[in-house]
Design a protein around this motif. Sequence first.
Motif, PDB file in Angstrom:
ATOM      1  N   GLN A  61       0.812  -1.209   0.000  1.00  0.00           N
ATOM      2  CA  GLN A  61       0.000   0.000   0.000  1.00  0.00           C
ATOM      3  C   GLN A  61       0.853   1.269   0.000  1.00  0.00           C
ATOM      4  N   VAL A  62       1.891   1.303   0.833  1.00  0.00           N
ATOM      5  CA  VAL A  62       2.741   2.495   0.883  1.00  0.00           C
ATOM      6  C   VAL A  62       3.474   2.681  -0.438  1.00  0.00           C
ATOM      7  N   LEU A  63       3.937   1.575  -1.022  1.00  0.00           N
ATOM      8  CA  LEU A  63       4.595   1.644  -2.330  1.00  0.00           C
ATOM      9  C   LEU A  63       3.667   2.250  -3.368  1.00  0.00           C
ATOM     10  N   ARG A  64       2.431   1.780  -3.433  1.00  0.00           N
ATOM     11  CA  ARG A  64       1.499   2.251  -4.456  1.00  0.00           C
ATOM     12  C   ARG A  64       1.176   3.723  -4.277  1.00  0.00           C
ATOM     13  N   LEU A  65       1.053   4.156  -3.034  1.00  0.00           N
ATOM     14  CA  LEU A  65       0.851   5.582  -2.781  1.00  0.00           C
ATOM     15  C   LEU A  65       2.052   6.383  -3.272  1.00  0.00           C
ATOM     16  N   ALA A 134       6.491  -2.720 -10.863  1.00  0.00           N
ATOM     17  CA  ALA A 134       6.107  -3.904 -11.633  1.00  0.00           C
ATOM     18  C   ALA A 134       5.918  -5.136 -10.753  1.00  0.00           C
ATOM     19  N   GLU A 135       6.488  -5.121  -9.572  1.00  0.00           N
ATOM     20  CA  GLU A 135       6.448  -6.311  -8.709  1.00  0.00           C
ATOM     21  C   GLU A 135       5.032  -6.806  -8.393  1.00  0.00           C
ATOM     22  N   PRO A 136       4.056  -5.932  -8.096  1.00  0.00           N
ATOM     23  CA  PRO A 136       2.707  -6.450  -7.829  1.00  0.00           C
ATOM     24  C   PRO A 136       2.088  -7.183  -9.010  1.00  0.00           C
ATOM     25  N   LEU A 224       2.425  -5.346 -19.212  1.00  0.00           N
ATOM     26  CA  LEU A 224       2.881  -6.569 -18.558  1.00  0.00           C
ATOM     27  C   LEU A 224       1.711  -7.315 -17.932  1.00  0.00           C
ATOM     28  N   SER A 225       0.816  -6.600 -17.297  1.00  0.00           N
ATOM     29  CA  SER A 225      -0.324  -7.247 -16.645  1.00  0.00           C
ATOM     30  C   SER A 225      -1.260  -7.885 -17.655  1.00  0.00           C
TER      31      SER A 225
END
Length: 325
Positions: A61-65, A134-136, A224-225
């Motif tokens: 969550q913090v990464l996405r923010l 990209a990791e998620p 990628l997704s």
Amino acid sequence: MLVRLLMIAVAALILARNSVLSALGLSALPLAILIGMICGNLVRSEFSGRDTAVLVFSQQQVLRLGIILFGFNISFQQIASIGYQAVLLDILVIVVVLSLGIFAGVKLFRLPRELAVLTSVGSAVCGAAAIMAAEPVVKAKEKDVTVAVATVVVFGTLAMFTYPVIYRFADMEPSAFGIYIGSTVHEVAQAVAAGESVSAEAMNAAVVAKLIRVMLLAPVVIALSMLMFRNTADTGEKRPVPIPWFVFGFIAAAALNSVLVLPETVLDGLKFSAQICLAVAMAALGFKTRWATIRHVGVRPLILSLLLFLTLMLGGFALNLLFYG
């Protein structure tokens, strides 16, 4: 745990301002993962359930923010300032590096597909931030993320010493060479440092060209997704395509920054918040990583990153001559 991660993030931001480290192009993100790894390896006990929850929350969550807020670093006006050729150049660089990296990583070096993709994304787009974004979608193991970040940082740092030497023999205008830097160097901080070593004009062009590549992170993650992870590797059965909604937030932030004149203090605050969030996510990843996991992977990821580094440096030079020669 959250307090420790924040302390690591702040320490990384402070160290990134050190003249020696900034000259090497070491930004807060790779420094945060390095400090996190050192701290994590000093902790011998197992993480509690609460600590694990905080680490996972930080990495997700913090990464996405942070990725969303990072969009405020970019505006469409910056893209227009150096012309459509730079956009086409960056697109070509990303397509070539991604295609070569994934093919060579999987087919030639027999690396896990997830590691090959993350290493390629980091080299093609914007280093550690691209890998984490990209990791998620890739759903890689933590050791693959850490190894991809480490190898990309190594060759991004090497670029700091290589590009100023190339400029002496390149016979290119400073602005054109700056676009070459921005379209091929891994991290934003590294592009700034390499451009600054040439001239102020080269640095400005390098930053804009690099930010265009950062903006292209959004379509890369979406592609990628949609294209690479629709099927499972073993069974070929359909699975839901992961939609990286935070990437749309990244695009929206860039769009807002393009149409609104935000006060400088507000814009600085948003950029700083993005750096803090991304650094916390990196610190969490480093905290959970053990040295043995990196040693176990071997030299093949390093060789792949070397191949991509040479492709960026030599192939990117040829493309820049084609567009601006």
